[in-house]
Design an enzyme around this catalytic site. Sequence first.
Site, mmCIF file in Angstrom:
data_model
loop_
_atom_site.group_PDB
_atom_site.id
_atom_site.type_symbol
_atom_site.label_atom_id
_atom_site.label_comp_id
_atom_site.label_asym_id
_atom_site.label_seq_id
_atom_site.Cartn_x
_atom_site.Cartn_y
_atom_site.Cartn_z
ATOM 1 N N HIS A 180 5.351 -67.621 -7.468
ATOM 2 C CA HIS A 180 5.849 -67.366 -8.815
ATOM 3 C C HIS A 180 5.489 -65.939 -9.221
ATOM 4 C CE1 HIS A 180 1.730 -67.815 -10.227
ATOM 5 N NE2 HIS A 180 1.663 -68.943 -9.536
HETATM 6 P P1 TYD Z 1 -0.193 -72.655 -10.477
HETATM 7 O O1 TYD Z 1 -0.443 -71.410 -11.277
HETATM 8 O O2 TYD Z 1 1.229 -73.009 -10.175
HETATM 9 O O3 TYD Z 1 -1.012 -72.576 -9.096
HETATM 10 P P2 TYD Z 1 -0.972 -71.535 -7.903
HETATM 11 O O4 TYD Z 1 -0.223 -70.331 -8.361
HETATM 12 O O5 TYD Z 1 -2.408 -71.235 -7.617
HETATM 13 O O6 TYD Z 1 -0.340 -72.194 -6.726
HETATM 14 O O7 TYD Z 1 -0.932 -73.850 -11.218
HETATM 15 C C1 TYD Z 1 -1.067 -75.127 -10.623
HETATM 16 C C2 TYD Z 1 -1.255 -76.139 -11.736
HETATM 17 O O8 TYD Z 1 -2.447 -75.867 -12.462
HETATM 18 C C3 TYD Z 1 -0.108 -76.149 -12.736
HETATM 19 O O9 TYD Z 1 0.152 -77.500 -13.088
HETATM 20 C C4 TYD Z 1 -0.665 -75.426 -13.929
HETATM 21 C C5 TYD Z 1 -2.149 -75.674 -13.846
HETATM 22 N N1 TYD Z 1 -2.956 -74.548 -14.351
HETATM 23 C C6 TYD Z 1 -3.622 -74.660 -15.553
HETATM 24 O O10 TYD Z 1 -3.566 -75.712 -16.234
HETATM 25 N N2 TYD Z 1 -4.363 -73.606 -16.011
HETATM 26 C C7 TYD Z 1 -4.460 -72.453 -15.308
HETATM 27 O O11 TYD Z 1 -5.150 -71.491 -15.768
HETATM 28 C C8 TYD Z 1 -3.764 -72.339 -14.059
HETATM 29 C C9 TYD Z 1 -3.839 -71.074 -13.235
HETATM 30 C C10 TYD Z 1 -3.026 -73.406 -13.614
#
Ligand code: TYD
Length: 138
Positions: A52
């Site tokens: 993303h």
């Molecule tokens: P995501 O940012 O998509 O993870 P990555 O980029 O590390 O693969 O986040 C994964 C899940 O965690 C998503 O459901 C959102 C949640 N999340 C939070 O609740 N707070 C946060 O600060 C972050 C980074 C993610």
Amino acid sequence: MALQDCRIIDLDKIAEQRGNLTVIEGGRTLPFDIRRVYYLYDVPGGAERGGHAHKNLQQFIVAMSGSFDVVLHDGQRERRFHLNRSYFGVYVCPMTWRRLDNFSSGSVCLVLASEHYDESDYIRSFDGFLAATGAPAP
Ligand code: TYD
């Protein structure tokens, strides 16, 4: 901002016989104030994180233990950074598509972020990201 603004930032290491110490200060070591800290751990072999971009968020990513790769794309070019030491990290500027892969077992990925969590700051579609950067769709 573009890919050339994303960069490795070296951190000072205060090395003593008692062990090493490294400091990260928001607004000093990093070009942003730190509002949020999170970390990835117990990542299974072969897994990929990220996938993303963020509209406004700035981040700094450090391998606190083990190693992994951070692959950054600005809509035109891609760069792969291999992180394997806790005394440097990669600064990820806004509007950069990122994915993290190649996690070694037991690795810990520390992320320092400029803003609180905000799902509306995410761009989760690569085509949507390319459109937002003005790059032609593949
Ligand atoms: P995501 O940012 O998509 O993870 P990555 O980029 O590390 O693969 O986040 C994964 C899940 O965690 C998503 O459901 C959102 C949640 N999340 C939070 O609740 N707070 C946060 O600060 C972050 C980074 C993610």
